[in-house]
Design a protein around this motif. Structure first.
Motif, PDB file in Angstrom:
ATOM      1  N   ASN A 225       0.823  -1.209   0.000  1.00  0.00           N
ATOM      2  CA  ASN A 225       0.000   0.000   0.000  1.00  0.00           C
ATOM      3  C   ASN A 225       0.860   1.263   0.000  1.00  0.00           C
ATOM      4  O   ASN A 225       2.013   1.256   0.445  1.00  0.00           O
ATOM      5  CB  ASN A 225      -0.929   0.008   1.212  1.00  0.00           C
ATOM      6  N   THR A 226       0.260   2.347  -0.505  1.00  0.00           N
ATOM      7  CA  THR A 226       0.886   3.665  -0.483  1.00  0.00           C
ATOM      8  C   THR A 226       0.111   4.550   0.482  1.00  0.00           C
ATOM      9  O   THR A 226      -1.111   4.660   0.376  1.00  0.00           O
ATOM     10  CB  THR A 226       0.874   4.296  -1.887  1.00  0.00           C
ATOM     11  N   VAL A 227       0.809   5.157   1.424  1.00  0.00           N
ATOM     12  CA  VAL A 227       0.168   6.024   2.413  1.00  0.00           C
ATOM     13  C   VAL A 227       0.955   7.325   2.499  1.00  0.00           C
ATOM     14  O   VAL A 227       2.120   7.386   2.102  1.00  0.00           O
ATOM     15  CB  VAL A 227       0.096   5.354   3.807  1.00  0.00           C
ATOM     16  N   ASN A 228       0.309   8.361   3.010  1.00  0.00           N
ATOM     17  CA  ASN A 228       1.029   9.615   3.204  1.00  0.00           C
ATOM     18  C   ASN A 228       1.315   9.848   4.687  1.00  0.00           C
ATOM     19  O   ASN A 228       0.876   9.076   5.547  1.00  0.00           O
ATOM     20  CB  ASN A 228       0.304  10.801   2.559  1.00  0.00           C
ATOM     21  N   LEU A 229       2.040  10.905   4.940  1.00  0.00           N
ATOM     22  CA  LEU A 229       2.495  11.193   6.304  1.00  0.00           C
ATOM     23  C   LEU A 229       1.314  11.380   7.246  1.00  0.00           C
ATOM     24  O   LEU A 229       1.319  10.873   8.376  1.00  0.00           O
ATOM     25  CB  LEU A 229       3.377  12.441   6.275  1.00  0.00           C
ATOM     26  N   ARG A 230       0.299  12.097   6.808  1.00  0.00           N
ATOM     27  CA  ARG A 230      -0.872  12.342   7.659  1.00  0.00           C
ATOM     28  C   ARG A 230      -1.568  11.040   8.025  1.00  0.00           C
ATOM     29  O   ARG A 230      -1.942  10.827   9.186  1.00  0.00           O
ATOM     30  CB  ARG A 230      -1.851  13.272   6.936  1.00  0.00           C
ATOM     31  N   MET A 231      -1.756  10.166   7.056  1.00  0.00           N
ATOM     32  CA  MET A 231      -2.427   8.892   7.302  1.00  0.00           C
ATOM     33  C   MET A 231      -1.649   8.045   8.299  1.00  0.00           C
ATOM     34  O   MET A 231      -2.228   7.455   9.226  1.00  0.00           O
ATOM     35  CB  MET A 231      -2.602   8.127   5.986  1.00  0.00           C
ATOM     36  N   PHE A 232      -0.330   7.986   8.126  1.00  0.00           N
ATOM     37  CA  PHE A 232       0.473   7.149   9.014  1.00  0.00           C
ATOM     38  C   PHE A 232       0.478   7.696  10.438  1.00  0.00           C
ATOM     39  O   PHE A 232       0.314   6.947  11.412  1.00  0.00           O
ATOM     40  CB  PHE A 232       1.896   7.028   8.483  1.00  0.00           C
ATOM     41  N   MET A 233       0.650   8.999  10.571  1.00  0.00           N
ATOM     42  CA  MET A 233       0.636   9.592  11.909  1.00  0.00           C
ATOM     43  C   MET A 233      -0.709   9.377  12.596  1.00  0.00           C
ATOM     44  O   MET A 233      -0.779   9.090  13.796  1.00  0.00           O
ATOM     45  CB  MET A 233       0.957  11.091  11.822  1.00  0.00           C
ATOM     46  N   GLN A 234      -1.787   9.512  11.832  1.00  0.00           N
ATOM     47  CA  GLN A 234      -3.112   9.307  12.415  1.00  0.00           C
ATOM     48  C   GLN A 234      -3.303   7.864  12.863  1.00  0.00           C
ATOM     49  O   GLN A 234      -3.906   7.596  13.908  1.00  0.00           O
ATOM     50  CB  GLN A 234      -4.191   9.679  11.400  1.00  0.00           C
ATOM     51  N   SER A 235      -2.783   6.926  12.083  1.00  0.00           N
ATOM     52  CA  SER A 235      -2.906   5.511  12.460  1.00  0.00           C
ATOM     53  C   SER A 235      -2.155   5.213  13.750  1.00  0.00           C
ATOM     54  O   SER A 235      -2.611   4.418  14.578  1.00  0.00           O
ATOM     55  CB  SER A 235      -2.411   4.611  11.335  1.00  0.00           C
ATOM     56  N   LEU A 236      -1.003   5.841  13.945  1.00  0.00           N
ATOM     57  CA  LEU A 236      -0.259   5.656  15.196  1.00  0.00           C
ATOM     58  C   LEU A 236      -1.018   6.272  16.368  1.00  0.00           C
ATOM     59  O   LEU A 236      -1.063   5.694  17.458  1.00  0.00           O
ATOM     60  CB  LEU A 236       1.133   6.278  15.086  1.00  0.00           C
ATOM     61  N   THR A 237      -1.595   7.445  16.142  1.00  0.00           N
ATOM     62  CA  THR A 237      -2.376   8.082  17.202  1.00  0.00           C
ATOM     63  C   THR A 237      -3.572   7.218  17.594  1.00  0.00           C
ATOM     64  O   THR A 237      -3.854   7.028  18.784  1.00  0.00           O
ATOM     65  CB  THR A 237      -2.858   9.468  16.741  1.00  0.00           C
ATOM     66  N   ASP A 238      -4.256   6.673  16.612  1.00  0.00           N
ATOM     67  CA  ASP A 238      -5.455   5.876  16.876  1.00  0.00           C
ATOM     68  C   ASP A 238      -5.146   4.557  17.574  1.00  0.00           C
ATOM     69  O   ASP A 238      -6.028   3.976  18.219  1.00  0.00           O
ATOM     70  CB  ASP A 238      -6.199   5.594  15.570  1.00  0.00           C
ATOM     71  N   THR A 239      -3.920   4.072  17.432  1.00  0.00           N
ATOM     72  CA  THR A 239      -3.552   2.787  18.044  1.00  0.00           C
ATOM     73  C   THR A 239      -2.594   2.958  19.217  1.00  0.00           C
ATOM     74  O   THR A 239      -2.005   1.979  19.686  1.00  0.00           O
ATOM     75  CB  THR A 239      -2.899   1.866  16.998  1.00  0.00           C
ATOM     76  N   SER A 240      -2.429   4.200  19.676  1.00  0.00           N
ATOM     77  CA  SER A 240      -1.530   4.504  20.801  1.00  0.00           C
ATOM     78  C   SER A 240      -0.116   3.990  20.556  1.00  0.00           C
ATOM     79  O   SER A 240       0.557   3.479  21.460  1.00  0.00           O
ATOM     80  CB  SER A 240      -2.089   3.898  22.101  1.00  0.00           C
ATOM     81  N   GLY A 241       0.330   4.114  19.310  1.00  0.00           N
ATOM     82  CA  GLY A 241       1.698   3.764  18.981  1.00  0.00           C
ATOM     83  C   GLY A 241       1.956   2.279  18.812  1.00  0.00           C
ATOM     84  O   GLY A 241       3.121   1.862  18.824  1.00  0.00           O
ATOM     85  N   GLN A 242       0.911   1.487  18.632  1.00  0.00           N
ATOM     86  CA  GLN A 242       1.093   0.047  18.389  1.00  0.00           C
ATOM     87  C   GLN A 242       1.334  -0.157  16.898  1.00  0.00           C
ATOM     88  O   GLN A 242       0.415  -0.061  16.088  1.00  0.00           O
ATOM     89  CB  GLN A 242      -0.132  -0.729  18.853  1.00  0.00           C
ATOM     90  N   LEU A 243       2.570  -0.444  16.526  1.00  0.00           N
ATOM     91  CA  LEU A 243       2.974  -0.429  15.127  1.00  0.00           C
ATOM     92  C   LEU A 243       2.245  -1.487  14.298  1.00  0.00           C
ATOM     93  O   LEU A 243       1.843  -1.232  13.166  1.00  0.00           O
ATOM     94  CB  LEU A 243       4.490  -0.616  15.027  1.00  0.00           C
ATOM     95  N   LYS A 244       2.076  -2.669  14.841  1.00  0.00           N
ATOM     96  CA  LYS A 244       1.388  -3.736  14.106  1.00  0.00           C
ATOM     97  C   LYS A 244      -0.072  -3.350  13.848  1.00  0.00           C
ATOM     98  O   LYS A 244      -0.582  -3.506  12.730  1.00  0.00           O
ATOM     99  CB  LYS A 244       1.445  -5.037  14.909  1.00  0.00           C
ATOM    100  N   GLU A 245      -0.755  -2.849  14.854  1.00  0.00           N
ATOM    101  CA  GLU A 245      -2.151  -2.438  14.679  1.00  0.00           C
ATOM    102  C   GLU A 245      -2.257  -1.267  13.709  1.00  0.00           C
ATOM    103  O   GLU A 245      -3.202  -1.186  12.911  1.00  0.00           O
ATOM    104  CB  GLU A 245      -2.751  -2.063  16.033  1.00  0.00           C
ATOM    105  N   SER A 246      -1.302  -0.361  13.774  1.00  0.00           N
ATOM    106  CA  SER A 246      -1.269   0.765  12.845  1.00  0.00           C
ATOM    107  C   SER A 246      -1.142   0.273  11.410  1.00  0.00           C
ATOM    108  O   SER A 246      -1.868   0.737  10.512  1.00  0.00           O
ATOM    109  CB  SER A 246      -0.095   1.687  13.189  1.00  0.00           C
ATOM    110  N   SER A 247      -0.256  -0.680  11.179  1.00  0.00           N
ATOM    111  CA  SER A 247      -0.062  -1.232   9.835  1.00  0.00           C
ATOM    112  C   SER A 247      -1.325  -1.925   9.346  1.00  0.00           C
ATOM    113  O   SER A 247      -1.686  -1.833   8.170  1.00  0.00           O
ATOM    114  CB  SER A 247       1.117  -2.213   9.836  1.00  0.00           C
ATOM    115  N   ASP A 248      -2.003  -2.630  10.234  1.00  0.00           N
ATOM    116  CA  ASP A 248      -3.244  -3.316   9.850  1.00  0.00           C
ATOM    117  C   ASP A 248      -4.305  -2.314   9.406  1.00  0.00           C
ATOM    118  O   ASP A 248      -5.005  -2.530   8.404  1.00  0.00           O
ATOM    119  CB  ASP A 248      -3.774  -4.152  11.020  1.00  0.00           C
TER     120      ASP A 248
END
Length: 285
Positions: A225-248
């Protein structure tokens, strides 16, 4: 600084160079005038005619002096166009890979260090004859996310969109898929962990990361997948920094615009001289 010259079709601003207060911008006169020259429309050689674009260089030189047509600024993406113009003129800076990477990695590094101490970033890690642009390692779960980074201005024209799609596809096909295949071998993954000084790598995920654009609808997002900086940062915020959950979440396209929620297709019908025209478009909700 400017004098209005009008007719019924167009407004032109005549620029008075003697009144320019370049020191207020923190610039010396030579630097300021160089920027003005860069943004002044000139006809180029035949091979460069596509760059002679008044939307990218909105200042013109006439017999009366330099003039500016506000239409070119008010009805177009002025900041983006001016940046595009300067990038095209300074090819050396445009090809500075470390500078382009830093545009994405600097704010990301600051975001990680301020919010998620469990996430450890690495930049430009040599691997199998090339570099991994950016890696984030989760010390809690031993999950690693590997990024290929692309930094470019937001495309607007059809040709620009097509060219950016090519860059994105190239990053996925020539870099990320090769890295993923190489690291699918356990001993190669262990060697990478030793090189980085981390205990182990349990799982990996792969993304192409951009500053803004994520490509058109013609990009295949099923492989990587292709993601941008905003999307990735938001995914980390939503998962409290859980990298695996963020990637999912990113792989589930959770941050992509949704039809009939963020946008909708509309059909406009009108008639011109007994010819009915159907025009399809998009509205943002």
């Amino acid at each position: 600084m400017v004098e209005n010259i009008r007719n019924e079709n167009i407004e032109i601003l005549l620029l008075n160079e003697h009144d320019w207060n370049y020191s207020a911008l923190g610039l010396d006169k030579n630097t300021f005038m160089k920027i003005i020259d860069d943004l002044t429309f000139t006809l180029m050689s035949k091979s460069e005619q596509e760059k002679a674009n008044p939307f990218l260089a909105p200042i013109f030189t006439l017999r009366e002096g330099r003039v500016l047509i506000p239409h070119f600024l008010l009805h177009n993406s002025v900041q983006r166009n001016l940046l595009t113009s300067l990038v095209r003129k300074y090819e050396e800076a445009n090809h500075d890979s470390e500078l382009k990477l830093s545009i994405v990695t600097n704010p990301l590094n600051q975001f990680l260090s301020s919010n998620f101490p469990n996430l450890l970033p690495f930049e430009q890690v040599p691997l199998n004859g090339s570099d991994l642009d950016y890696i984030i390692y989760d010390k809690n779960t031993h999950h690693m996310t590997i990024f290929e980074i692309k930094s470019f201005n937001e495309p607007i024209t059809a040709l620009e969109i097509k060219n950016k799609d090519k860059d994105i596809k190239k990053g996925i096909q020539q870099q990320l898929l090769k890295h993923r295949k190489f690291l699918s071998e356990t001993h190669n993954l262990d060697d990478l962990a030793n090189k980085l000084g981390i205990p182990k790598i349990e799982e990996t995920s792969y993304f192409l990361l951009t500053e803004n654009t994520i490509g058109s609808g013609y990009i295949d997002r099923n492989e990587i997948n292709t993601v941008n900086l905003r999307m990735f940062m938001q995914s980390l915020t939503d998962t409290s920094g859980q990298l695996k959950e963020s990637s999912d979440l990113l792989n589930e396209n959770s941050y992509m615009p949704q039809e009939n929620i963020d946008y909708a297709y509309v059909m406009t019908k009108y008639t011109v001289e007994n010819i009915q025209i159907h025009a399809e478009g998009i509205i943002y909700l």
